[in-house]
Enzyme design. Structure first.
Site, PDB file in Angstrom:
ATOM      1  N   ASP A 124       0.835  -1.206   0.000  1.00 14.01           N
ATOM      2  CA  ASP A 124       0.000   0.000   0.000  1.00 14.01           C
ATOM      3  C   ASP A 124       0.867   1.252   0.000  1.00 14.01           C
ATOM      4  OD1 ASP A 124      -2.237  -1.511   0.145  1.00 14.01           O
ATOM      5  OD2 ASP A 124      -2.586  -1.200   2.288  1.00 14.01           O
ATOM      6  N   LYS A 143      -3.251   4.210  -3.852  1.00 15.21           N
ATOM      7  CA  LYS A 143      -3.473   5.473  -4.562  1.00 15.21           C
ATOM      8  C   LYS A 143      -2.148   6.126  -4.890  1.00 15.21           C
ATOM      9  CE  LYS A 143      -7.813   7.360  -3.512  1.00 15.21           C
ATOM     10  NZ  LYS A 143      -8.687   7.693  -2.459  1.00 15.21           N
ATOM     11  N   MET A 196      -8.044   8.162   9.895  1.00 18.21           N
ATOM     12  CA  MET A 196      -8.606   8.802   8.697  1.00 18.21           C
ATOM     13  C   MET A 196      -9.550   9.944   9.067  1.00 18.21           C
ATOM     14  SD  MET A 196      -9.218   5.424   6.334  1.00 18.21           S
ATOM     15  CE  MET A 196      -9.484   4.185   7.579  1.00 18.21           C
TER      16      MET A 196
HETATM   17  N1  SAH Z   1      -3.834  -0.545   9.087  1.00 17.08           N
HETATM   18  C1  SAH Z   1      -3.379   0.784   9.462  1.00 17.08           C
HETATM   19  C2  SAH Z   1      -4.463   1.822   9.279  1.00 17.08           C
HETATM   20  C3  SAH Z   1      -4.891   1.992   7.839  1.00 17.08           C
HETATM   21  S1  SAH Z   1      -6.079   3.258   7.661  1.00 17.08           S
HETATM   22  C4  SAH Z   1      -2.869   0.757  10.914  1.00 17.08           C
HETATM   23  O1  SAH Z   1      -3.105  -0.218  11.618  1.00 17.08           O
HETATM   24  O2  SAH Z   1      -2.211   1.719  11.314  1.00 17.08           O
HETATM   25  C5  SAH Z   1      -5.059   4.639   7.246  1.00 17.08           C
HETATM   26  C6  SAH Z   1      -5.002   5.597   8.404  1.00 17.08           C
HETATM   27  O3  SAH Z   1      -4.091   5.126   9.381  1.00 17.08           O
HETATM   28  C7  SAH Z   1      -4.497   6.976   8.058  1.00 17.08           C
HETATM   29  O4  SAH Z   1      -5.508   7.779   7.494  1.00 17.08           O
HETATM   30  C8  SAH Z   1      -4.091   7.472   9.420  1.00 17.08           C
HETATM   31  O5  SAH Z   1      -5.219   7.835  10.185  1.00 17.08           O
HETATM   32  C9  SAH Z   1      -3.508   6.214  10.033  1.00 17.08           C
HETATM   33  N2  SAH Z   1      -2.045   6.130   9.876  1.00 17.08           N
HETATM   34  C10 SAH Z   1      -1.356   5.170   9.251  1.00 17.08           C
HETATM   35  N3  SAH Z   1      -0.024   5.382   9.354  1.00 17.08           N
HETATM   36  C11 SAH Z   1       0.126   6.525  10.071  1.00 17.08           C
HETATM   37  C12 SAH Z   1       1.252   7.275  10.536  1.00 17.08           C
HETATM   38  N4  SAH Z   1       2.499   6.901  10.271  1.00 17.08           N
HETATM   39  N5  SAH Z   1       1.012   8.385  11.244  1.00 17.08           N
HETATM   40  C13 SAH Z   1      -0.245   8.789  11.538  1.00 17.08           C
HETATM   41  N6  SAH Z   1      -1.338   8.122  11.123  1.00 17.08           N
HETATM   42  C14 SAH Z   1      -1.163   7.004  10.411  1.00 17.08           C
END
Ligand code: SAH
Length: 279
Positions: free
Chosen positions: A46, A68, A183
């Site tokens: 991703d 994306k 998100m």
């Molecule tokens: N599976 C991922 C979440 C995917 S949804 C997890 O467990 O972290 C995508 C969202 O995850 C983003 O919109 C944001 O809210 C969060 N996210 C993922 N990586 C991030 C990071 N390094 N810093 C802050 N938010 C993050």
């Protein structure tokens, strides 16, 4: 780095490892994830997976981006699942690499069920989720004995792109002192309005953690009443986690990254006394 003497499973031809890559810092990969990445024939990743992590792949490994990019629409979920199935059937060692934990707001469950339906063998490798490890890295504990015994994780974004319509805001606001919102940036004004309407205080602390655990990490400390204005003024970029709750005040004592840059940490952060239980 000395490799451990205990044995770790190797990815096998025809298998898919549905693997969490953590929030960005390669040091937060699990040993299973690292071992999978180094021994994969093909990695399907991703957008959230950092280049540093992808650079750990072996020289001949094929890297496929399934997210994306440059304003183009993201590949459809059924297409990604079909791709994983066909790579596995071609007897490749497939690592499906997703940001954070594959089963937290990442559609990992859908992909795994598609593998089950196709009879493809798979392993699930958990990862550090941004809403847990990203906040810890930013010096925000999700729980503190004197503050909260409940945490709720939610997404600001349903399948339609709007705030999910199955959230009971009054119940959430009344029952969960700490809210961790994935998100959330696009819908922050709606989320703010729903929480205020449900009785949460505009003075309640909020932190927005952008690009957690990466070199570009930014933490904005604000409050529920001002968070939207402050987010716009500071041009906070995704990915970001929003956390609402008194727990955010503890960061004045726990911002270890800030301390490395000279911030003095307070062992008894201001405001925290007010939520300490008597006795
Ligand atoms: N599976 C991922 C979440 C995917 S949804 C997890 O467990 O972290 C995508 C969202 O995850 C983003 O919109 C944001 O809210 C969060 N996210 C993922 N990586 C991030 C990071 N390094 N810093 C802050 N938010 C993050």
């Amino acid at each position: 780095m000395k490799w451990p003497t205990f044995s770790l499973p190797e990815p096998e031809p025809g298998w898919v490892w549905l693997t969490g890559a953590g929030p960005g810092d390669p040091g937060l990969l699990t040993l299973h994830a690292l071992n999978g990445i180094r021994n994969a024939d093909v990695i399907v990743h991703d957008t959230l997976v950092s280049n540093e992590i992808l650079s750990l792949a072996a020289a001949g490994c094929e890297i496929i981006h399934a997210g994306k990019r440059g304003g183009k629409p993201s590949p459809r979920q059924p297409d990604i699942s079909a791709r994983l199935v066909s790579l596995a059937r071609a007897k490749r060692r497939v690592i499906r690499l997703k940001g954070g934990d594959p089963f937290v707001f990442g559609r990992g469950g859908e992909e795994a069920l598609a593998l089950v339906a196709a009879g493809v063998p798979f392993r699930i490798v958990p990862g550090i989720s941004a809403g847990i490890g990203g906040l810890a890295h930013a010096g925000i504990p999700l729980t503190h004995r004197d503050v909260n015994s409940v945490v709720t994780f939610l997404t600001g974004h349903g399948a339609s792109g709007d705030v999910p319509d199955d959230i009971n805001w009054p119940a959430l606001a009344a029952s969960s002192p700490v809210l961790v919102i994935y998100m959330a940036l696009k819908q922050l004004a709606v989320i703010q309005a729903r929480l205020l309407a449900a009785g949460r205080s505009p003075d309640e602390p909020v932190a927005i953690v952008s690009k957690a655990t990466r070199a570009e990490e930014i933490v904005l400390e604000t409050d529920l009443g001002s968070c939207v204005d402050d987010m716009l003024a500071e041009t906070i970029e995704p990915p970001a986690i929003v956390v609402v709750g008194e727990i955010v005040r503890l960061r004045a004592g726990l911002d270890w990254v800030g301390a490395m840059a000279g911030r003095s940490l307070l062992p008894d952060p201001p405001g925290t006394r007010s939520f300490r239980r008597a006795g």
